[in-house]
Design a protein around this motif. Structure first.
Motif, PDB file in Angstrom:
ATOM      1  N   GLY A  53       0.679  -1.264  -0.200  1.00 37.93           N
ATOM      2  CA  GLY A  53       0.322  -0.355  -0.165  1.00 37.93           C
ATOM      3  C   GLY A  53       0.966   1.213   0.132  1.00 37.93           C
ATOM      4  O   GLY A  53       0.187   2.232   0.266  1.00 37.93           O
TER       5      GLY A  53
ATOM      6  N   SER B 112       1.334   3.096  -2.798  1.00 42.93           N
ATOM      7  CA  SER B 112       1.434   3.764  -3.494  1.00 42.93           C
ATOM      8  C   SER B 112       0.454   5.343  -2.509  1.00 42.93           C
ATOM      9  O   SER B 112       1.319   6.396  -3.631  1.00 42.93           O
ATOM     10  N   SER B 113      -0.102   5.600  -1.725  1.00 44.57           N
ATOM     11  CA  SER B 113      -0.268   6.550  -1.064  1.00 44.57           C
ATOM     12  C   SER B 113      -0.447   7.000   0.659  1.00 44.57           C
ATOM     13  O   SER B 113      -0.211   5.793   0.811  1.00 44.57           O
TER      14      SER B 113
ATOM     15  N   ILE C  22      -0.490   6.513   4.319  1.00 46.24           N
ATOM     16  CA  ILE C  22       0.283   5.874   5.129  1.00 46.24           C
ATOM     17  C   ILE C  22       1.708   4.775   4.475  1.00 46.24           C
ATOM     18  O   ILE C  22       2.844   5.291   4.915  1.00 46.24           O
TER      19      ILE C  22
ATOM     20  N   ARG D 269      -0.628  -1.074  -6.161  1.00 50.06           N
ATOM     21  CA  ARG D 269      -1.472  -1.512  -8.462  1.00 50.06           C
ATOM     22  C   ARG D 269      -1.055  -0.245  -8.990  1.00 50.06           C
ATOM     23  O   ARG D 269      -0.984  -0.444  -9.851  1.00 50.06           O
ATOM     24  N   THR D 270      -1.202   0.870  -8.280  1.00 58.03           N
ATOM     25  CA  THR D 270      -0.821   2.009  -9.264  1.00 58.03           C
ATOM     26  C   THR D 270       0.836   2.048  -9.703  1.00 58.03           C
ATOM     27  O   THR D 270       1.467   3.491  -8.632  1.00 58.03           O
TER      28      THR D 270
ATOM     29  N   ASP E 256      -0.702  -6.589  -6.717  1.00 53.68           N
ATOM     30  CA  ASP E 256      -2.273  -6.954  -5.866  1.00 53.68           C
ATOM     31  C   ASP E 256      -1.754  -7.538  -5.144  1.00 53.68           C
ATOM     32  O   ASP E 256      -1.547  -8.620  -5.139  1.00 53.68           O
ATOM     33  N   VAL E 257      -2.374  -7.394  -3.221  1.00 54.77           N
ATOM     34  CA  VAL E 257      -2.065  -8.040  -2.608  1.00 54.77           C
ATOM     35  C   VAL E 257      -2.530  -9.548  -2.154  1.00 54.77           C
ATOM     36  O   VAL E 257      -3.098 -10.200  -1.262  1.00 54.77           O
TER      37      VAL E 257
ATOM     38  N   ASN F  42       0.651  -3.188   5.045  1.00 55.71           N
ATOM     39  CA  ASN F  42      -0.272  -1.474   5.866  1.00 55.71           C
ATOM     40  C   ASN F  42      -1.618  -1.255   4.530  1.00 55.71           C
ATOM     41  O   ASN F  42      -2.676  -0.810   4.275  1.00 55.71           O
TER      42      ASN F  42
ATOM     43  N   SER G 283      -3.265  -2.283  10.996  1.00 53.09           N
ATOM     44  CA  SER G 283      -4.728  -2.498  11.260  1.00 53.09           C
ATOM     45  C   SER G 283      -5.417  -0.979  11.041  1.00 53.09           C
ATOM     46  O   SER G 283      -5.582  -0.385  11.225  1.00 53.09           O
TER      47      SER G 283
ATOM     48  N   TYR H 204     -14.845  -3.541   7.391  1.00 55.05           N
ATOM     49  CA  TYR H 204     -13.763  -3.246   8.040  1.00 55.05           C
ATOM     50  C   TYR H 204     -13.058  -3.675   9.257  1.00 55.05           C
ATOM     51  O   TYR H 204     -12.351  -3.824   9.427  1.00 55.05           O
TER      52      TYR H 204
ATOM     53  N   LYS I  96     -10.303  -5.975  10.293  1.00 49.96           N
ATOM     54  CA  LYS I  96      -8.848  -5.760  11.531  1.00 49.96           C
ATOM     55  C   LYS I  96      -9.191  -5.769  12.718  1.00 49.96           C
ATOM     56  O   LYS I  96      -7.683  -6.704  13.261  1.00 49.96           O
TER      57      LYS I  96
ATOM     58  N   GLY J 151      -5.492   5.781  14.303  1.00 48.71           N
ATOM     59  CA  GLY J 151      -6.911   6.679  14.481  1.00 48.71           C
ATOM     60  C   GLY J 151      -7.226   7.475  13.019  1.00 48.71           C
ATOM     61  O   GLY J 151      -6.622   7.419  11.818  1.00 48.71           O
TER      62      GLY J 151
ATOM     63  N   VAL K 181      -6.508   9.237  10.063  1.00 47.54           N
ATOM     64  CA  VAL K 181      -5.360   9.693   9.360  1.00 47.54           C
ATOM     65  C   VAL K 181      -5.456  10.208   8.173  1.00 47.54           C
ATOM     66  O   VAL K 181      -6.558   9.964   7.472  1.00 47.54           O
TER      67      VAL K 181
ATOM     68  N   THR L 262      -5.522  10.232   4.771  1.00 45.94           N
ATOM     69  CA  THR L 262      -4.788  10.099   3.980  1.00 45.94           C
ATOM     70  C   THR L 262      -6.165   9.330   2.773  1.00 45.94           C
ATOM     71  O   THR L 262      -7.416  10.465   3.421  1.00 45.94           O
TER      72      THR L 262
ATOM     73  N   ASN M 254     -10.970   5.680  -0.978  1.00 40.23           N
ATOM     74  CA  ASN M 254     -10.955   4.850  -2.027  1.00 40.23           C
ATOM     75  C   ASN M 254     -12.193   4.047  -0.590  1.00 40.23           C
ATOM     76  O   ASN M 254     -12.071   2.640  -1.276  1.00 40.23           O
TER      77      ASN M 254
HETATM   78  N1  LIG Z   1      -6.382   6.629   7.282  1.00 40.51           N
HETATM   79  C1  LIG Z   1      -7.432   6.516   8.237  1.00 40.51           C
HETATM   80  O1  LIG Z   1      -7.009   7.662   9.119  1.00 40.51           O
HETATM   81  C2  LIG Z   1      -6.652   4.899   8.841  1.00 40.51           C
HETATM   82  C3  LIG Z   1      -7.183   4.385  10.342  1.00 40.51           C
HETATM   83  C4  LIG Z   1      -6.913   3.724  10.297  1.00 40.51           C
HETATM   84  C5  LIG Z   1      -6.116   2.676  10.200  1.00 40.51           C
HETATM   85  N2  LIG Z   1      -5.647   3.286   8.365  1.00 40.51           N
HETATM   86  C6  LIG Z   1      -5.462   2.221   7.344  1.00 40.51           C
HETATM   87  O2  LIG Z   1      -3.571   2.503   7.104  1.00 40.51           O
HETATM   88  C7  LIG Z   1      -3.770   1.419   5.986  1.00 40.51           C
HETATM   89  C8  LIG Z   1      -3.483   2.367   4.571  1.00 40.51           C
HETATM   90  O3  LIG Z   1      -4.485   2.910   4.374  1.00 40.51           O
HETATM   91  P1  LIG Z   1      -4.750   4.957   4.138  1.00 40.51           P
HETATM   92  O4  LIG Z   1      -5.269   5.542   5.344  1.00 40.51           O
HETATM   93  O5  LIG Z   1      -3.185   5.333   4.105  1.00 40.51           O
HETATM   94  O6  LIG Z   1      -5.209   4.926   2.910  1.00 40.51           O
HETATM   95  P2  LIG Z   1      -5.086   4.814   1.503  1.00 40.51           P
HETATM   96  O7  LIG Z   1      -3.967   6.386   0.794  1.00 40.51           O
HETATM   97  O8  LIG Z   1      -5.967   4.760   0.298  1.00 40.51           O
HETATM   98  O9  LIG Z   1      -4.236   4.496   1.098  1.00 40.51           O
HETATM   99  C9  LIG Z   1      -3.859   3.024   0.686  1.00 40.51           C
HETATM  100  C10 LIG Z   1      -3.250   1.895   0.138  1.00 40.51           C
HETATM  101  O10 LIG Z   1      -3.994   0.618  -0.414  1.00 40.51           O
HETATM  102  C11 LIG Z   1      -3.083   0.044  -1.420  1.00 40.51           C
HETATM  103  N3  LIG Z   1      -3.773  -0.985  -2.393  1.00 40.51           N
HETATM  104  C12 LIG Z   1      -5.021  -0.733  -1.749  1.00 40.51           C
HETATM  105  N4  LIG Z   1      -5.925  -2.035  -2.650  1.00 40.51           N
HETATM  106  C13 LIG Z   1      -4.889  -2.820  -2.374  1.00 40.51           C
HETATM  107  C14 LIG Z   1      -4.820  -4.103  -3.398  1.00 40.51           C
HETATM  108  N5  LIG Z   1      -5.206  -4.576  -3.984  1.00 40.51           N
HETATM  109  N6  LIG Z   1      -3.048  -4.359  -3.416  1.00 40.51           N
HETATM  110  C15 LIG Z   1      -2.474  -3.794  -3.650  1.00 40.51           C
HETATM  111  N7  LIG Z   1      -2.065  -2.355  -2.521  1.00 40.51           N
HETATM  112  C16 LIG Z   1      -3.788  -1.995  -2.464  1.00 40.51           C
HETATM  113  C17 LIG Z   1      -3.001   1.499  -2.346  1.00 40.51           C
HETATM  114  O11 LIG Z   1      -2.313   1.601  -3.592  1.00 40.51           O
HETATM  115  P3  LIG Z   1      -2.453   1.096  -5.288  1.00 40.51           P
HETATM  116  O12 LIG Z   1      -4.705   1.749  -5.183  1.00 40.51           O
HETATM  117  O13 LIG Z   1      -2.132   1.859  -6.036  1.00 40.51           O
HETATM  118  O14 LIG Z   1      -3.469  -0.131  -5.007  1.00 40.51           O
HETATM  119  C18 LIG Z   1      -2.970   2.546  -1.148  1.00 40.51           C
HETATM  120  O15 LIG Z   1      -1.754   2.811  -1.231  1.00 40.51           O
HETATM  121  C19 LIG Z   1      -4.772   0.743   5.457  1.00 40.51           C
HETATM  122  O16 LIG Z   1      -4.977   0.073   5.577  1.00 40.51           O
HETATM  123  C20 LIG Z   1      -6.550   1.026   6.598  1.00 40.51           C
HETATM  124  O17 LIG Z   1      -7.199   0.633   6.638  1.00 40.51           O
HETATM  125  C21 LIG Z   1      -6.529   4.178   7.858  1.00 40.51           C
END
Ligand SMILES: NC(=O)c1ccc[n+]([C@@H]2O[C@H](COP(=O)([O-])OP(=O)(O)OC[C@H]3O[C@@H](n4cnc5c(N)ncnc54)[C@H](OP(=O)(O)O)[C@@H]3O)[C@@H](O)[C@H]2O)c1
Length: 263
Positions: free
Chosen positions: A14, A16-17, A19, A39-40, A61-62, A88, A138, A152, A156, A183, A185, A187, A192
């Protein structure tokens, strides 16, 4: 600068964007070779041009076991070692359980949970050799649950249950297992997120927009790895109060959460 990370190799999913991107960039800056997977391709290449040659781009793709195995193989064949896996990649949801297609649950579980099993299966032997790290992002939603996130939250909780079990099994082999429970973040997480029919939610939630930055979150994650912490909680005060209540007064937390905005 602290030399703990220098010369190590990590796989980050994960990347590409959000965390994962911030974690990849910080590790690369500390001298780690990082197989950055998503993936991107375009976004991964942008990460490499910003963070430099320590980033090894891997488009995959994970949810595909072969892609996860290839990411591990790329790390080992390029650098001769694997010191850590930070799983992640993840997808969230915004929908009531009673309206949500079962396929949405399956897709979320594949991305957030089953992918971890692929990395564990194909990466563990390499991580044992370096007495390295297995960490997964998580969420506070792996500790307690809010509305419109049932799939979701389930994924987790599953991730945490799995890692808490394997930690006991592999601790004696010198491997560090860490659960990361952020908590809010700032993003693309809500943008998505999947809705009841599997389409993208497409909106930035106010709570996320007011959360920690990905950079702040990545700093907590790197510190947790360096100090071999069991859990880290990169989160604001509100989410941490939720965590406290979930343990000591879950019915009180329910009363708060039933009234709180979920989008
Ligand atoms: N933001 C928050 O508030 C928050 C809070 C708690 C936990 N989290 C967790 O933090 C982690 C990172 O999320 P984020 O907040 O940084 O959101 P995000 O900006 O949407 O990033 C998600 C990342 O996961 C990748 N991804 C999604 N599906 C995938 C797949 N099938 N294969 C490979 N890569 C995949 C996406 O890349 P591509 O689309 O390019 O594949 C992207 O790089 C997640 O597990 C999320 O549940 C986030």
């Amino acid at each position: 600068m602290n030399k703990f990370f220098k010369g190590k190799t990590f796989v980050v999913t994960g990347a590409s964007s959000g965390i994962g991107r911030a974690v990849s960039a910080r590790l690369a800056k500390r001298g780690v070779k990082v197989v950055s997977m998503a993936r991107t391709l375009k976004k991964l290449e942008a990460l490499k041009s910003q963070a430099g040659p320590n980033i090894i781009v891997f488009q995959g793709d994970v949810t595909r076991e072969d892609d996860c195995r290839s990411a591990i193989e790329l790390a080992v064949s390029t650098t001769g070692r694997l010191d850590g896996i930070i799983h992640n990649a993840g997808v969230s949801m915004r929908a009531l359980a009673e309206e949500t297609d079962i396929q949405v649950y399956r897709d979320i579980m594949e991305t957030n949970f089953f992918s971890m099993l692929y990395f564990f299966k194909h990466g563990l032997q390499h991580v044992i050799k370096t007495k390295g790290h297995i960490a997964a992002v998580s969420s506070m939603m792996g500790r307690y649950s809010t509305q419109e996130r049932s799939g979701y939250n389930a994924s987790k909780h599953a991730l945490q249950g799995y890692l808490n079990s394997v930690r006991l099994e592999i601790m004696k082999k010198g491997v560090h297992v860490m659960v990361i429970s952020p908590g809010f973040v700032q993003t693309e997480n809500s943008v998505n997120a999947l809705t009841a029919d599997g389409s993208r939610y497409g909106k930035m939630d106010r709570a996320l927009a007011g959360g920690l930055t990905p950079g702040q979150t990545a700093a907590v994650i790197l510190d947790g790895i360096e100090h071999r912490k069991r859990d880290v909680f990169p989160a604001g005060l509100k989410e941490k109060i939720g965590l406290f209540l979930s343990k000591w007064a879950p019915s009180v937390l329910d009363k708060v959460l039933i009234k709180s905005k979920v989008k």
